[in-house]
Write a protein that holds these residues in place. Sequence first.
Motif, PDB file in Angstrom:
ATOM      1  N   ALA A 143       0.858  -1.189   0.000  1.00 42.43           N
ATOM      2  CA  ALA A 143       0.000   0.000   0.000  1.00 42.43           C
ATOM      3  C   ALA A 143       0.895   1.240   0.000  1.00 42.43           C
ATOM      4  CB  ALA A 143      -0.917   0.007   1.224  1.00 42.43           C
ATOM      5  N   ILE A 144       2.033   1.125   0.699  1.00 43.16           N
ATOM      6  CA  ILE A 144       3.125   2.079   0.509  1.00 43.16           C
ATOM      7  C   ILE A 144       4.058   1.403  -0.499  1.00 43.16           C
ATOM      8  CG2 ILE A 144       5.159   3.127   1.585  1.00 43.16           C
ATOM      9  CD1 ILE A 144       3.566   3.191   4.225  1.00 43.16           C
ATOM     10  N   GLU A 145       4.282   2.060  -1.616  1.00 43.65           N
ATOM     11  CA  GLU A 145       5.072   1.435  -2.681  1.00 43.65           C
ATOM     12  C   GLU A 145       6.433   0.988  -2.144  1.00 43.65           C
ATOM     13  OE1 GLU A 145       5.456   3.975  -6.169  1.00 43.65           O
ATOM     14  OE2 GLU A 145       7.143   2.737  -6.826  1.00 43.65           O
ATOM     15  N   GLY A 146       6.760  -0.265  -2.363  1.00 43.11           N
ATOM     16  CA  GLY A 146       8.053  -0.786  -1.921  1.00 43.11           C
ATOM     17  C   GLY A 146       8.042  -1.362  -0.518  1.00 43.11           C
ATOM     18  N   TYR A 147       6.941  -1.184   0.210  1.00 39.16           N
ATOM     19  CA  TYR A 147       6.911  -1.724   1.569  1.00 39.16           C
ATOM     20  C   TYR A 147       6.285  -3.106   1.563  1.00 39.16           C
ATOM     21  CZ  TYR A 147       7.194  -1.870   6.610  1.00 39.16           C
ATOM     22  OH  TYR A 147       7.528  -2.234   7.898  1.00 39.16           O
ATOM     23  N   ASP A 148       7.165  -4.121   1.458  1.00 48.38           N
ATOM     24  CA  ASP A 148       6.712  -5.509   1.497  1.00 48.38           C
ATOM     25  C   ASP A 148       7.386  -6.200   2.678  1.00 48.38           C
ATOM     26  OD1 ASP A 148       9.327  -5.794   0.672  1.00 48.38           O
ATOM     27  OD2 ASP A 148       8.808  -6.329  -1.402  1.00 48.38           O
ATOM     28  N   ARG A 253       2.112  12.312   3.987  1.00 49.49           N
ATOM     29  CA  ARG A 253       1.858  10.880   3.949  1.00 49.49           C
ATOM     30  C   ARG A 253       2.977  10.186   3.173  1.00 49.49           C
ATOM     31  NH1 ARG A 253      -1.224   7.293   0.653  1.00 49.49           N
ATOM     32  NH2 ARG A 253      -1.732   8.984  -0.783  1.00 49.49           N
ATOM     33  N   VAL A 254       3.555   9.154   3.768  1.00 49.80           N
ATOM     34  CA  VAL A 254       4.596   8.405   3.064  1.00 49.80           C
ATOM     35  C   VAL A 254       3.925   7.545   2.005  1.00 49.80           C
ATOM     36  CG1 VAL A 254       6.338   6.582   3.314  1.00 49.80           C
ATOM     37  CG2 VAL A 254       6.215   8.445   4.988  1.00 49.80           C
ATOM     38  N   VAL A 255       4.341   7.721   0.754  1.00 48.16           N
ATOM     39  CA  VAL A 255       3.726   6.987  -0.356  1.00 48.16           C
ATOM     40  C   VAL A 255       4.641   5.903  -0.908  1.00 48.16           C
ATOM     41  CG1 VAL A 255       2.166   8.845  -1.028  1.00 48.16           C
ATOM     42  CG2 VAL A 255       4.462   8.739  -2.038  1.00 48.16           C
ATOM     43  N   ALA A 256       5.942   6.005  -0.637  1.00 48.02           N
ATOM     44  CA  ALA A 256       6.879   5.003  -1.159  1.00 48.02           C
ATOM     45  C   ALA A 256       8.097   4.923  -0.246  1.00 48.02           C
ATOM     46  CB  ALA A 256       7.322   5.372  -2.578  1.00 48.02           C
ATOM     47  N   VAL A 257       8.713   3.763  -0.220  1.00 48.22           N
ATOM     48  CA  VAL A 257       9.979   3.619   0.503  1.00 48.22           C
ATOM     49  C   VAL A 257      10.970   2.887  -0.385  1.00 48.22           C
ATOM     50  CG1 VAL A 257       8.969   3.598   2.824  1.00 48.22           C
ATOM     51  CG2 VAL A 257       9.251   1.425   1.583  1.00 48.22           C
TER      52      VAL A 257
END
Lengths: 425, 106
Positions: A143-148, A253-257
């Motif tokens: 849901a946050i790009e890259g946060y798996d 809001r954090v959108v990607a990590v």
Amino acid sequence: MTGLSGTRRDLITGLAAAAALAGIAPIATAQTSVRLIVVGGGFGGATAARFLKQFLPSSAVTLIEPNTDYYACPFSNLVIGGLRDLSAQRFGYDGLRGLGIDVVQDRAEDIDPVAHSVTLGSGDVLAYDRLVLSPGIDIRWNAIEGYDAAAASIMPHAWKAGAQTELLRNQLSAMEDGGLVVMAVPPAPFRCPPGPYERASLIANYLKAHKPKSRLLILDAQDKFSKQPLFEEAWSAFYPGLIERRGAEDFSRVVAVDPARMVLSTEFEEVTAAVANVIPPQMAGEIAQRAGVANATGWCPIDAVTFGSALQPDIHVIGDATIAAPMPKSAFSANLQAKLCAAQVARLVSGLPPEPTLLTNTCYSYLSADAAVSITGIYSNEGGKLTSIAGAGGLSPNGMDPVIQGNEAMQAATWFRTITQQAFG
Amino acid sequence: MGTALLALLIAACSTTPEAPAPDASAEMLPALDRTATLALACSGCHSPAGGAMASLEGRTEDAIRHSLLTYKGDAAGTTVMHRMMRGYSEIDIDAISAYLAESAAP
Ligand SMILES: Cc1cc2nc3c(=O)[nH]c(=O)nc-3n(C[C@H](O)[C@H](O)[C@H](O)COP(=O)(O)OP(=O)(O)OC[C@H]3O[C@@H](n4cnc5c(N)ncnc54)[C@H](O)[C@@H]3O)c2cc1C
């Protein structure tokens, strides 16, 4: 009244001797042998199993939980802040076994609401008359790009306690003085609304003592937050200049990590962190989707009197997985919902109609090692919907009174002991 | 429990569980009424082990009612109990007090 020993008083005085206080006496006497399965041995599920067995002693109660040890989230922020050992968060299931509850150490892989059955990881299929689900939360990966899941081993969420808690703690200990700690907070709803800000306080408390050149930046998807005036007052009194929070009005809001570079991105900036605590968006534990009790929001609509699913018959859902606002997703809520669900299940299987009542929640948050604040709510579940009772509840007083905040810290410690005792024995 | 009653309960439960109960079963769970469910909230904090939340063991009905009404009536009070009791009616407080005194009696 065939076969029963008479009045309520007789029952209570006869049975309460060995029982703990206040309504947890073995007061129910219905001897219906129903098959009750509880999925999830956390604050909701462990409490539900215990009280179902107490209210319906002849029923077969099975608790399904994959882990041998449960790590409690409440007080885990003290572990992260270096004020408490992780082992103090660990609880087991022997107490429940001792009560005659069948604790099955496995995962519920699937639920068939029509056949009334649960399929376990082992492949075994268990049949139920009534099912109680308390699976807590699952993370919405990506849901946050890259946060798996792999990213979470570098940028821990620590929103499920245990290994994640320890990882974040160790990263903070290993960080050099001067390093920037970044915390990402998701939009509501999420588990424990004041939790991120308690954590921020206790990380700041650690930095102040051990890494005074370090700073904490909160990138917050929320505009306003729980206990805000109390936290903000405490941050400027205890940790001046140490915590910076950017709220949603700043598009924070954090959108990607990018874990490889330790970068967190909002729509407008990239921030490089020494330690990153990413609290991601959440949903009801995945088994709720499999059971068909979650709706498009990812959470589970319920009748707030019985905690019966609005979507499937004979399945009850309690705890964080539910849509229970204004009641927050807390261990206090999960525990009380479990007890009330057990009471209403006992009534239902005995042919009695469900009965509305009043519910409460109190969440304590630590501001430092020995100061805490609280928020309290009182709710009615009349009509199957939770509503706040106006003119009641609310926050601890402002003013940073050390006596009041010290008392609330001591109350928090007593609460933790009592609530874990109620769930795990 | 007699077999007849058990059969009755099973019948009631397998047909329409939400239907109003027959009188016999209405007495089956005497203490799982509204008063009991109100009191289930108390035991999340108050245990016989005491601590910063007092044990209610051995307290009389009058003593419990007096404390709860004092919290409710003290408009300047700021503790969790003050904030909480504002949400309960005097009738509820009477019922909870009687219930707690009875179930925690030695
Ligand atoms: C940092 C932090 C601090 C907190 N502090 C507080 C606090 O001070 N006070 C407070 O009241 N609350 C606090 N909370 C919130 C509290 O932890 C949760 O609200 C509570 O744990 C919810 O209980 P639950 O039963 O819904 O879920 P959980 O306690 O998470 O239990 C869910 C259980 O279900 C099991 N499970 C999941 N899926 C399956 C499956 N398919 N099969 C079998 N088992 C399954 C899991 O293994 C887990 O054991 C805090 C939370 C966090 C993250």
